[in-house]
Enzyme design. Structure first.
Site, PDB file in Angstrom:
ATOM      1  N   LYS A  69      84.401  24.187  18.481  1.00  0.00           N
ATOM      2  CA  LYS A  69      83.015  24.422  18.088  1.00  0.00           C
ATOM      3  C   LYS A  69      82.102  24.429  19.313  1.00  0.00           C
ATOM      4  CE  LYS A  69      83.677  22.522  13.464  1.00  0.00           C
ATOM      5  NZ  LYS A  69      83.279  21.540  12.445  1.00  0.00           N
TER       6      LYS A  69
ATOM      7  N   SER B 233      81.533  20.535   7.061  1.00  0.00           N
ATOM      8  CA  SER B 233      80.996  20.094   8.345  1.00  0.00           C
ATOM      9  C   SER B 233      79.683  20.741   8.765  1.00  0.00           C
ATOM     10  CB  SER B 233      82.041  20.310   9.451  1.00  0.00           C
ATOM     11  OG  SER B 233      82.329  21.679   9.630  1.00  0.00           O
TER      12      SER B 233
END
Length: 334
Positions: free
Chosen positions: A276, A231
């Site tokens: 995140k 990612s």
């Protein structure tokens, strides 16, 4: 008294017996424009590079394994963590080391994709190379990581897709001639006998991971230890674009983000975006780049004050940062 002893016994057991779950929460974040332990996260050799400003932070999800039942309940109650069945990350029969190795393979793939996406976006000359060989590869002993593949059965290849298209016309178990260049030497022909692909026995399988590499004499490097998964691709690509172009992308801003990226520059969805975003805001990020497919989730869970920017491609991400630098408003998830 008996009931109290039973209760104390249950508490004692819950304090030491691991729960069959893992706790997911905010993980480490790294500035892809900066250094880690004195080594630049992203660098280039044989190409002109330029000064950068601000931050382009990649973000991660932290995984806590082996937590006791009581600690797991406490982490869940805090609201900062989510519990998930352990088997969703560590499949039965797989060791932690095996899972870590798989994550590293995904991470290495994301690096290759990030480099290819940046090279493609910038229109720089590229070569088709062998990124890696799979275990038990039919190309073992003939091809090596780093070999440049110039032709398949006499037909030139200039892109990874061109290589894949050429292999689609090849039959398994029949010798195949490849023209390669190794370590800057002269082109030479080698023969590989492909096997049937594990997912389709009628399709030729060389057992290599093809990569898009810069021109001979040039080198891109992405180095970040103890991080796995795919990612971070978008943020790595942006860091390369920033270092290889004259004007700083961020305009001095603290930008963070996430997203997979394909060699063509398409940005894909990721998991754990809430965690995140939380870590990004915690370390000072003002803007967060969100894969388009994650926008609804991000908008519903974003911490207050964090600007969300919707991106579907590397080009859109670059355009969004340039728009911010001009004082404009890029596409949002809100």
């Amino acid at each position: 008294m008996t009931a109290l002893l039973v209760l104390l016994g249950l508490v004692a057991v819950g304090a030491v017996v691991p729960a069959p779950v893992v706790a997911l929460g905010p993980g480490p974040t790294f500035d892809t424009l900066g250094d880690v332990d004195g080594t630049p996260v992203v660098s280039a050799e044989g190409l002109p590079t330029y000064p950068t400003e601000g931050h382009l932070n990649m973000t991660t999800v932290g995984v806590t394994d082996g937590v006791s039942t009581l600690r797991a309940l406490g982490m869940w109650a805090s609201g900062d963590y989510r519990l998930a069945p352990r088997y969703t990350l560590y499949q039965p029969g797989m060791s932690v080391e095996q899972v870590t190795a798989e994550n590293q393979v995904e991470f290495d793939g994301s690096i290759a994709n990030a480099e290819a996406a940046a090279l493609t976006y910038l229109g720089l000359p590229t070569r088709v190379t062998v990124g890696a060989l799979t275990d038990g590869s039919p190309s073992a002993g003939v091809l090596e990581a780093g070999d440049e593949i110039r032709a398949v059965a006499g037909s030139p290849v200039t892109s990874v897709q061109g290589l894949l298209d050429a292999l689609a016309r090849v039959r398994p178990d029949e010798p195949l001639e490849l023209t390669i260049v190794r370590d800057g030497g002269a082109p030479r022909d080698v023969s590989v006998t492909p096997r049937g692909h594990p997912d389709d026995p009628d399709r030729a399988f060389l057992g290599i991971t093809p990569a898009t590499s810069p021109a001979d004499g040039q080198r891109l490097s992405i180095t970040l230890g103890d991080v796995g998964g795919p990612s971070a691709g978008l943020m790595f690509s942006l860091a390369l674009v920033d270092k290889l172009t004259p004007d700083p992308l961020t305009g001095g801003r603290f930008v963070a983000g996430t997203g997979t990226v394909t060699p063509e520059g398409d940005v894909g969805p990721i998991s754990g975006i809430r965690f995140k975003m939380l870590r990004a805001q915690e370390v000072g990020a003002q803007t967060f780049l969100v894969p388009a497919a994650n926008c609804a989730e991000a908008a519903a869970e974003a911490p207050g004050g964090l600007q969300l920017v919707r991106v579907g491609t590397l080009g859109e991400a670059v355009d969004a940062l340039e728009t911010l630098d001009r004082g404009g408003t890029p596409a949002s998830c809100g």
